[in-house]
Design an enzyme around this catalytic site. Structure first.
Site, PDB file in Angstrom:
ATOM      1  N   HIS A  72       1.886   7.051  -5.579  1.00  0.00           N
ATOM      2  CA  HIS A  72       2.820   6.071  -5.011  1.00  0.00           C
ATOM      3  C   HIS A  72       3.493   6.655  -3.772  1.00  0.00           C
ATOM      4  O   HIS A  72       4.725   6.739  -3.722  1.00  0.00           O
ATOM      5  CB  HIS A  72       3.900   5.643  -6.012  1.00  0.00           C
ATOM      6  CG  HIS A  72       3.388   5.003  -7.245  1.00  0.00           C
ATOM      7  ND1 HIS A  72       4.171   4.196  -8.037  1.00  0.00           N
ATOM      8  CD2 HIS A  72       2.187   5.035  -7.856  1.00  0.00           C
ATOM      9  CE1 HIS A  72       3.467   3.778  -9.072  1.00  0.00           C
ATOM     10  NE2 HIS A  72       2.245   4.284  -8.982  1.00  0.00           N
ATOM     11  N   CYS A  73       2.698   7.046  -2.803  1.00  0.00           N
ATOM     12  CA  CYS A  73       3.265   7.460  -1.516  1.00  0.00           C
ATOM     13  C   CYS A  73       3.432   6.198  -0.685  1.00  0.00           C
ATOM     14  O   CYS A  73       2.486   5.435  -0.519  1.00  0.00           O
ATOM     15  CB  CYS A  73       2.327   8.448  -0.818  1.00  0.00           C
ATOM     16  SG  CYS A  73       2.831   8.773   0.875  1.00  0.00           S
ATOM     17  N   LYS A  74       4.632   5.969  -0.154  1.00  0.00           N
ATOM     18  CA  LYS A  74       4.926   4.710   0.533  1.00  0.00           C
ATOM     19  C   LYS A  74       4.437   4.668   1.986  1.00  0.00           C
ATOM     20  O   LYS A  74       4.547   3.635   2.632  1.00  0.00           O
ATOM     21  CB  LYS A  74       6.432   4.442   0.500  1.00  0.00           C
ATOM     22  CG  LYS A  74       6.967   4.113  -0.884  1.00  0.00           C
ATOM     23  CD  LYS A  74       6.892   2.610  -1.161  1.00  0.00           C
ATOM     24  CE  LYS A  74       7.137   2.254  -2.595  1.00  0.00           C
ATOM     25  NZ  LYS A  74       8.521   2.150  -2.966  1.00  0.00           N
ATOM     26  N   GLN A  75       3.908   5.796   2.497  1.00  0.00           N
ATOM     27  CA  GLN A  75       3.433   5.773   3.889  1.00  0.00           C
ATOM     28  C   GLN A  75       1.965   5.365   3.949  1.00  0.00           C
ATOM     29  O   GLN A  75       1.184   5.699   3.053  1.00  0.00           O
ATOM     30  CB  GLN A  75       3.552   7.159   4.512  1.00  0.00           C
ATOM     31  CG  GLN A  75       4.966   7.618   4.731  1.00  0.00           C
ATOM     32  CD  GLN A  75       5.007   9.061   5.195  1.00  0.00           C
ATOM     33  OE1 GLN A  75       4.802   9.364   6.346  1.00  0.00           O
ATOM     34  NE2 GLN A  75       5.302   9.962   4.268  1.00  0.00           N
ATOM     35  N   HIS A  91      -2.974   4.210  -8.285  1.00  0.00           N
ATOM     36  CA  HIS A  91      -2.404   2.907  -7.937  1.00  0.00           C
ATOM     37  C   HIS A  91      -1.999   2.122  -9.195  1.00  0.00           C
ATOM     38  O   HIS A  91      -2.785   2.029 -10.145  1.00  0.00           O
ATOM     39  CB  HIS A  91      -3.450   2.124  -7.137  1.00  0.00           C
ATOM     40  CG  HIS A  91      -3.046   0.724  -6.833  1.00  0.00           C
ATOM     41  ND1 HIS A  91      -1.949   0.426  -6.056  1.00  0.00           N
ATOM     42  CD2 HIS A  91      -3.590  -0.463  -7.211  1.00  0.00           C
ATOM     43  CE1 HIS A  91      -1.836  -0.890  -5.972  1.00  0.00           C
ATOM     44  NE2 HIS A  91      -2.810  -1.452  -6.664  1.00  0.00           N
ATOM     45  N   TRP A 101       1.239  -4.546  -2.807  1.00  0.00           N
ATOM     46  CA  TRP A 101       2.599  -4.411  -3.334  1.00  0.00           C
ATOM     47  C   TRP A 101       2.774  -4.941  -4.757  1.00  0.00           C
ATOM     48  O   TRP A 101       2.272  -6.020  -5.078  1.00  0.00           O
ATOM     49  CB  TRP A 101       3.541  -5.152  -2.371  1.00  0.00           C
ATOM     50  CG  TRP A 101       4.755  -4.347  -2.068  1.00  0.00           C
ATOM     51  CD1 TRP A 101       6.015  -4.648  -2.457  1.00  0.00           C
ATOM     52  CD2 TRP A 101       4.837  -3.100  -1.347  1.00  0.00           C
ATOM     53  NE1 TRP A 101       6.876  -3.658  -2.034  1.00  0.00           N
ATOM     54  CE2 TRP A 101       6.178  -2.702  -1.357  1.00  0.00           C
ATOM     55  CE3 TRP A 101       3.905  -2.275  -0.718  1.00  0.00           C
ATOM     56  CZ2 TRP A 101       6.625  -1.528  -0.745  1.00  0.00           C
ATOM     57  CZ3 TRP A 101       4.329  -1.105  -0.123  1.00  0.00           C
ATOM     58  CH2 TRP A 101       5.665  -0.751  -0.133  1.00  0.00           C
ATOM     59  N   PRO A 103       1.781  -4.915  -8.037  1.00  0.00           N
ATOM     60  CA  PRO A 103       0.709  -5.706  -8.676  1.00  0.00           C
ATOM     61  C   PRO A 103       1.130  -6.478  -9.929  1.00  0.00           C
ATOM     62  O   PRO A 103       0.710  -7.625 -10.115  1.00  0.00           O
ATOM     63  CB  PRO A 103      -0.339  -4.640  -9.026  1.00  0.00           C
ATOM     64  CG  PRO A 103      -0.106  -3.535  -8.068  1.00  0.00           C
ATOM     65  CD  PRO A 103       1.374  -3.523  -7.798  1.00  0.00           C
ATOM     66  N   ASP A 126      -5.458   0.164  -0.902  1.00  0.00           N
ATOM     67  CA  ASP A 126      -5.922   0.159  -2.298  1.00  0.00           C
ATOM     68  C   ASP A 126      -7.366  -0.334  -2.396  1.00  0.00           C
ATOM     69  O   ASP A 126      -7.679  -1.270  -3.143  1.00  0.00           O
ATOM     70  CB  ASP A 126      -5.000  -0.720  -3.170  1.00  0.00           C
ATOM     71  CG  ASP A 126      -3.543  -0.302  -3.029  1.00  0.00           C
ATOM     72  OD1 ASP A 126      -3.283   0.908  -2.954  1.00  0.00           O
ATOM     73  OD2 ASP A 126      -2.673  -1.190  -2.964  1.00  0.00           O
TER      74      ASP A 126
HETATM   75  O1  0FX Z   1       6.059   3.066  -6.182  1.00  0.00           O
HETATM   76  P1  0FX Z   1       5.929   1.637  -6.537  1.00  0.00           P
HETATM   77  O2  0FX Z   1       5.730   1.388  -7.970  1.00  0.00           O
HETATM   78  O3  0FX Z   1       4.641   1.002  -5.840  1.00  0.00           O
HETATM   79  C1  0FX Z   1       4.545   0.477  -4.521  1.00  0.00           C
HETATM   80  C2  0FX Z   1       3.382  -0.515  -4.469  1.00  0.00           C
HETATM   81  O4  0FX Z   1       3.544  -1.517  -5.440  1.00  0.00           O
HETATM   82  C3  0FX Z   1       2.059   0.181  -4.698  1.00  0.00           C
HETATM   83  O5  0FX Z   1       1.007  -0.713  -4.526  1.00  0.00           O
HETATM   84  C4  0FX Z   1       1.909   1.323  -3.690  1.00  0.00           C
HETATM   85  N1  0FX Z   1       0.663   2.018  -3.939  1.00  0.00           N
HETATM   86  C5  0FX Z   1       3.115   2.267  -3.809  1.00  0.00           C
HETATM   87  C6  0FX Z   1       3.058   3.340  -2.772  1.00  0.00           C
HETATM   88  O6  0FX Z   1       4.338   1.526  -3.596  1.00  0.00           O
HETATM   89  O7  0FX Z   1       7.133   0.839  -5.903  1.00  0.00           O
HETATM   90  P2  0FX Z   1       8.693   0.863  -6.236  1.00  0.00           P
HETATM   91  O8  0FX Z   1       9.061   2.115  -6.920  1.00  0.00           O
HETATM   92  O9  0FX Z   1       9.376   0.502  -4.975  1.00  0.00           O
HETATM   93  O10 0FX Z   1       8.841  -0.345  -7.254  1.00  0.00           O
HETATM   94  C7  0FX Z   1       8.547  -0.239  -8.615  1.00  0.00           C
HETATM   95  C8  0FX Z   1       8.725  -1.589  -9.253  1.00  0.00           C
HETATM   96  O11 0FX Z   1      10.083  -1.990  -9.110  1.00  0.00           O
HETATM   97  C9  0FX Z   1       7.919  -2.714  -8.621  1.00  0.00           C
HETATM   98  O12 0FX Z   1       6.616  -2.800  -9.190  1.00  0.00           O
HETATM   99  C10 0FX Z   1       8.745  -3.930  -8.908  1.00  0.00           C
HETATM  100  C11 0FX Z   1      10.171  -3.390  -8.997  1.00  0.00           C
HETATM  101  N2  0FX Z   1      10.969  -3.751  -7.803  1.00  0.00           N
HETATM  102  C12 0FX Z   1      11.053  -2.900  -6.743  1.00  0.00           C
HETATM  103  C13 0FX Z   1      11.776  -3.251  -5.626  1.00  0.00           C
HETATM  104  C14 0FX Z   1      11.879  -2.337  -4.402  1.00  0.00           C
HETATM  105  C15 0FX Z   1      11.599  -4.968  -7.805  1.00  0.00           C
HETATM  106  O13 0FX Z   1      11.497  -5.728  -8.796  1.00  0.00           O
HETATM  107  N3  0FX Z   1      12.338  -5.316  -6.692  1.00  0.00           N
HETATM  108  C16 0FX Z   1      12.450  -4.517  -5.602  1.00  0.00           C
HETATM  109  O14 0FX Z   1      13.143  -4.897  -4.621  1.00  0.00           O
END
Ligand code: 0FX
Length: 240
Positions: A72-75, A91, A101, A103, A126
């Protein structure tokens, strides 16, 4: 052998380090970095976990690392990087369905399969050949948060089972059988604004609200007549 771990996710960082500790990786050096714009991890000041800008440090990475892991690297990975070094992405989705984003949010709504995919990265999101993947069933009482917790556990399980094979390049990666579909951050943002006049069934409404319910985040909203922004989430409970 030098392996670069790029992650913006604290749970995966901690779990990966724990997993490494229990194994014998003689001759392998792991370095850990998070994204330069990740303020949350920056504030935590964790030892030997530093910020990196992939665009700026691309040449240094190519020169110094044999394998790159994205947990889960955001860059976005620069094309030169994925072409020069084997880059593997963990992923939180079942490629090629709902690539991009969040999934599980989209899978709860559009019913496309969800799970975890570990794949070689190419220049698209992905997208590359799949090393291993596993599907998860979404249960009727689960919100986006609940599904995400199980996705993260499954990510660690698949990493544990496949890490050595991946490091030693002892696997056969398979191209996904279609391009699937991609969701971007803007698709999620658009989804959050509730159209109060839209006619849907209760089933669709419950699915929508559970896809938007995630502890710690305010997602779905509408504006009342005075212009106040009102957030909505749902709680579901299975009878024991
Ligand atoms: O790290 P990550 O779980 O994943 C995201 C992308 O979904 C993924 O496809 C990509 N490979 C990765 C690098 O970045 O994202 P997160 O930690 O920002 O969010 C985790 C979960 O939190 C998300 O699935 C849904 C929830 N969320 C997140 C945010 C920022 C929300 O419900 N609302 C939000 O505003």
């Amino acid at each position: 052998m030098n392996i670069l771990i790029l992650t913006d996710n604290e749970f995966l960082y901690i779990s990966f380090k724990k997993l490494i500790m229990g194994c014998d990786f003689e001759g392998i050096k792991f370095d850990y970095f998070y994204s330069y714009n990740n303020e949350f991890l920056q504030k935590k000041c964790i030892n030997n976990f530093k910020a990196i800008n992939l665009k700026k440090k691309c040449d240094v990475i190519i020169e110094n690392y044999d394998l790159v892991f994205s947990l889960h690297c955001k860059q976005l990975f620069p094309p030169e990087l994925v072409k020069s070094v084997r880059c593997v992405n963990v992923h939180p989705g079942l490629n090629p369905h709902n690539r991009g984003w969040f999934p599980q949010v989209f899978s709860i709504i559009n019913k496309l399969p969800i799970g975890v995919t570990i794949h070689e990265m190419d220049e698209e999101l992905d997208h590359g050949p799949i090393i291993v993947q596993k599907e998860l069933e979404i249960r009727a009482w689960e919100t986006s948060y609940d599904v995400y917790q199980r996705i993260q556990e499954l990510e660690i399980e698949l990493i544990r089972e496949n890490l050595l094979k991946i490091i030693n390049n002892e696997y056969k990666a398979v191209q996904p059988n279609s391009e699937g579909n991609v969701n971007l951050k803007k698709d999620f943002n658009e989804l959050c604004e509730i159209d109060l006049d839209k006619k849907v069934s209760y089933r669709e409404a419950i699915d929508f609200f559970r896809s938007m319910s995630f502890k710690g985040y305010k997602n779905a909203y509408f504006h009342d007549e005075e212009g106040n922004k009102i957030f909505v989430e749902i709680e579901l409970e299975k009878e024991e």
